[in-house]
Structure formats: C-alpha cells, structure tokens
Design a protein around this motif. Structure first.
Motif, mmCIF file in Angstrom:
data_model
loop_
_atom_site.group_PDB
_atom_site.id
_atom_site.type_symbol
_atom_site.label_atom_id
_atom_site.label_comp_id
_atom_site.label_asym_id
_atom_site.label_seq_id
_atom_site.Cartn_x
_atom_site.Cartn_y
_atom_site.Cartn_z
ATOM 1 N N MET A 177 3.986 1.210 -0.895
ATOM 2 C CA MET A 177 4.822 2.078 -2.496
ATOM 3 C C MET A 177 4.013 1.556 -3.455
ATOM 4 O O MET A 177 4.579 2.411 -4.677
ATOM 5 C CB MET A 177 5.874 0.848 -2.242
ATOM 6 N N ASN A 178 2.478 1.784 -3.358
ATOM 7 C CA ASN A 178 1.342 1.375 -4.914
ATOM 8 C C ASN A 178 1.847 0.366 -5.608
ATOM 9 O O ASN A 178 2.190 0.578 -6.792
ATOM 10 C CB ASN A 178 1.670 3.305 -5.346
ATOM 11 N N VAL A 179 2.347 -0.977 -5.127
ATOM 12 C CA VAL A 179 2.516 -2.509 -6.176
ATOM 13 C C VAL A 179 1.513 -3.153 -5.333
ATOM 14 O O VAL A 179 1.003 -2.822 -4.154
ATOM 15 C CB VAL A 179 4.350 -1.979 -5.870
ATOM 16 N N SER A 180 1.984 -4.209 -5.626
ATOM 17 C CA SER A 180 1.027 -5.768 -5.195
ATOM 18 C C SER A 180 2.125 -5.973 -4.178
ATOM 19 O O SER A 180 3.415 -5.897 -4.132
ATOM 20 C CB SER A 180 0.726 -5.713 -6.156
ATOM 21 N N ARG A 191 0.551 -1.260 -0.335
ATOM 22 C CA ARG A 191 -0.557 0.234 -0.112
ATOM 23 C C ARG A 191 0.664 1.257 -0.071
ATOM 24 O O ARG A 191 0.268 2.197 -0.553
ATOM 25 C CB ARG A 191 -1.282 -0.051 1.394
#
Length: 159
Positions: free
Chosen positions: A36-39, A34
């Motif tokens: 780092m805006n990645v999965s 969340r």
C-alpha cells in the motif's frame, strides 16, 4: 458485535477495508505496508481504528466480519504466493552435479563484497558478512609479512 454490522462497515474508509483485505489474505503489517506504499505504523494504526469501530479484539476477527458480509467476495483466503514455489515444473539439478564442485568449494564461493553490475546491492547473508572481514584481515597481514620479508631480503643483499 451488537447492532447492524452494515452500519459499522459503512464507517470504515476505503484504506481500512483494503488493509483488512490484506489481513484476510494472511499478510503481516510489513507486507501490507509495502503493497500500500505506507509505513507499517500506518497499517497498525488503521487496524487499531477498525478494531474500535467494529468493536472486536483482533485483526483476524475484523477481517472475518468483512468477509462474512461479502466485502471481499473475490478474495481467496489462502496464504500468499510467497510461501509457494514459483515454478512447479522440473526440479533443477544441484550445482555439484553440473560443475563437479564440492560443498567445501561452494562454502568458499561467497561473492564480492563490493557493488558490481550484476549485484548492485549488498545481499550477503550472515556467513558472508562474517567471512569477508576475516579474509580481508588475513590478506592484509599476509601482504604485510610479504613486504617485510622482501625488505629483510633486500637489506641482507645490500649489506
């Protein structure tokens, strides 16, 4: 780890170092994803690659190696603030003391199942998700019996 740790650390990308910094702050993969805006899968893949590069067995060891070598100098190894109270001031009064509502009344105060301006998303817990269908079924059955009794009464009046 054998050899010069600085050589191994220089092999890490900025994203991998950032990921390990969050690991050092006791965050799990979902929290890191969340931030780092990645999965979460991407976070886990970055950690797996770091483990191979640093030749360590777990993510905590990898984060400690970077911390020992001064990569996270300005990071404190405390748990995230989500585990701490936001306001350490005066404890708010309970709803029972302010409004005089009983705990049974609060149990039935489950909010609307429909989106509203103040609650645009469904944030109900398990209890509300169980109670609402039961209440809707009960109201439907009650409405059916009310309509049936009205029709029976009208039939008796007209005959």
């Amino acid at each position: 780890m054998q050899g010069d740790p600085d050589n191994y650390i220089s092999l890490l990308s900025v994203a991998q170092i950032e990921t390990l910094r969050h690991v050092y702050e006791h965050k799990n993969s979902k929290q890191i994803a969340r931030l780092m805006n990645v999965s979460p899968h991407t976070v886990d893949e970055r950690v797996r690659r770091v483990l191979k590069k640093l030749n360590v067995s777990n993510r905590i060891e990898a984060a400690r190696i970077l911390a020992i070598h001064g990569v996270f100098d300005h990071v404190t190894p405390y748990q995230p603030l989500t585990y701490q109270l936001i306001d350490l001031g005066e404890v708010p009064k309970a709803d029972d003391a302010e409004t005089g509502r009983s705990s049974f009344r609060r149990l039935l105060d489950i909010g609307s199942p429909f989106p509203t301006a103040s609650q645009p998303a469904n944030r109900h817990g398990l209890m509300e998700r169980i109670i609402w269908p039961i209440l809707i079924a009960f109201a439907t059955i009650s409405a059916f019996f009310a309509l049936y009794s009205i029709l029976v009464g009208l039939g008796r009046v007209l005959t």
